[in-house]
Design an enzyme around this catalytic site. Structure first.
Site, PDB file in Angstrom:
ATOM      1  N   GLU A 177      66.760  -6.220  58.118  1.00 57.40           N
ATOM      2  CA  GLU A 177      67.335  -7.485  57.635  1.00 57.40           C
ATOM      3  C   GLU A 177      66.879  -7.789  56.215  1.00 57.40           C
ATOM      4  O   GLU A 177      67.655  -8.246  55.379  1.00 57.40           O
ATOM      5  CB  GLU A 177      66.920  -8.641  58.551  1.00 57.40           C
ATOM      6  CG  GLU A 177      67.426  -8.532  59.974  1.00 57.40           C
ATOM      7  CD  GLU A 177      66.474  -7.798  60.901  1.00 57.40           C
ATOM      8  OE1 GLU A 177      65.776  -6.858  60.445  1.00 57.40           O
ATOM      9  OE2 GLU A 177      66.426  -8.164  62.091  1.00 57.40           O
TER      10      GLU A 177
ATOM     11  N   GLU B  11      60.020   2.392  57.217  1.00 57.45           N
ATOM     12  CA  GLU B  11      58.603   2.316  57.602  1.00 57.45           C
ATOM     13  C   GLU B  11      57.726   3.053  56.588  1.00 57.45           C
ATOM     14  O   GLU B  11      58.211   3.826  55.748  1.00 57.45           O
ATOM     15  CB  GLU B  11      58.427   2.908  59.002  1.00 57.45           C
ATOM     16  CG  GLU B  11      59.201   2.096  60.030  1.00 57.45           C
ATOM     17  CD  GLU B  11      58.947   2.514  61.459  1.00 57.45           C
ATOM     18  OE1 GLU B  11      58.392   3.614  61.696  1.00 57.45           O
ATOM     19  OE2 GLU B  11      59.302   1.716  62.355  1.00 57.45           O
TER      20      GLU B  11
ATOM     21  N   ASN C  34      65.706  -0.322  58.559  1.00 58.16           N
ATOM     22  CA  ASN C  34      64.251  -0.442  58.427  1.00 58.16           C
ATOM     23  C   ASN C  34      63.686   0.785  57.724  1.00 58.16           C
ATOM     24  O   ASN C  34      64.169   1.909  57.899  1.00 58.16           O
ATOM     25  CB  ASN C  34      63.549  -0.713  59.770  1.00 58.16           C
ATOM     26  CG  ASN C  34      63.905   0.254  60.870  1.00 58.16           C
ATOM     27  OD1 ASN C  34      64.989   0.820  60.905  1.00 58.16           O
ATOM     28  ND2 ASN C  34      62.973   0.456  61.783  1.00 58.16           N
TER      29      ASN C  34
ATOM     30  N   CYS D 171      61.614 -12.131  58.985  1.00 53.85           N
ATOM     31  CA  CYS D 171      63.011 -12.002  58.551  1.00 53.85           C
ATOM     32  C   CYS D 171      63.779 -13.304  58.749  1.00 53.85           C
ATOM     33  O   CYS D 171      64.645 -13.648  57.940  1.00 53.85           O
ATOM     34  CB  CYS D 171      63.693 -10.858  59.290  1.00 53.85           C
ATOM     35  SG  CYS D 171      63.096  -9.245  58.742  1.00 53.85           S
TER      36      CYS D 171
HETATM   37  N1  THU Z   1      62.418  -4.045  62.874  1.00 57.07           N
HETATM   38  C1  THU Z   1      63.514  -4.359  62.122  1.00 57.07           C
HETATM   39  O1  THU Z   1      63.883  -3.616  61.197  1.00 57.07           O
HETATM   40  N2  THU Z   1      64.172  -5.501  62.396  1.00 57.07           N
HETATM   41  C2  THU Z   1      63.916  -6.300  63.461  1.00 57.07           C
HETATM   42  O2  THU Z   1      64.617  -7.280  63.661  1.00 57.07           O
HETATM   43  C3  THU Z   1      62.800  -5.980  64.365  1.00 57.07           C
HETATM   44  C4  THU Z   1      61.905  -4.902  63.910  1.00 57.07           C
HETATM   45  C5  THU Z   1      61.742  -2.777  62.618  1.00 57.07           C
HETATM   46  C6  THU Z   1      60.423  -2.841  61.949  1.00 57.07           C
HETATM   47  C7  THU Z   1      59.799  -1.536  62.405  1.00 57.07           C
HETATM   48  O3  THU Z   1      60.221  -0.488  61.545  1.00 57.07           O
HETATM   49  C8  THU Z   1      60.389  -1.290  63.774  1.00 57.07           C
HETATM   50  O4  THU Z   1      61.531  -2.107  63.840  1.00 57.07           O
HETATM   51  C9  THU Z   1      59.449  -1.614  64.931  1.00 57.07           C
HETATM   52  O5  THU Z   1      58.939  -2.879  64.791  1.00 57.07           O
END
Ligand code: THU
Length: 127
Positions: free
Chosen positions: A53, A42, A40, A87
């Site tokens: 994902e 941000e 992820n 996703c």
């Molecule tokens: N997040 C993901 O990368 N994948 C998931 O399946 C759930 C959420 C991330 C997005 C954000 O950076 C953090 O988790 C909190 O939501």
């Protein structure tokens, strides 16, 4: 350990999650056996954040991969973290009813199919 889960765990190490502190890793195995990792990423605007994902699948698509065998998602949670709704939709577009392995850092894992997470999906078959 399943090499796909290991790749997701490795990708998670690169997560850029200064706002939530919630690091996620994903890995996708394509039809040639190549593994594409993602974490992820941000953003200070929050809304522009990309999930692990989607980073993994877009990386794979941009490398020319078009068919996929399995997806793994790893986070540090007791209850295994599933892909978010956005996703699920994006993964369906490229992977269809693909096998998904959810894992955590303690080595717990569960295997399911995307169709069980995204029943009655909208896709190009309607267009
Ligand atoms: N997040 C993901 O990368 N994948 C998931 O399946 C759930 C959420 C991330 C997005 C954000 O950076 C953090 O988790 C909190 O939501």
């Amino acid at each position: 350990m399943d090499p796909l889960v290991a790749a997701a765990m490795q990708a998670r190490e690169n997560a850029h999650a200064p706002f939530s502190g919630f690091k996620v890793g994903a890995a996708i195995e394509d039809s040639t056996g190549r593994i594409h990792g993602g974490c992820n990423v941000e953003n200070a605007t929050y809304g522009l954040t990309l999930c692990a994902e989607r980073v993994a699948i877009f990386k794979a698509i941009s490398e020319g991969a078009r068919a996929f065998r399995r997806v793994a998602v790893v986070a540090e949670t007791e209850t295994l973290t599933p892909p978010c709704g956005a996703c699920r939709q994006i993964l369906w577009e490229f992977c269809g009813d693909v096998e998904i392995v959810l894992g955590n850092l303690k080595g717990r894992s569960e295997t399911l199919r995307l169709g069980s997470l995204l029943p009655r999906p909208f896709d190009q078959s309607f267009l």
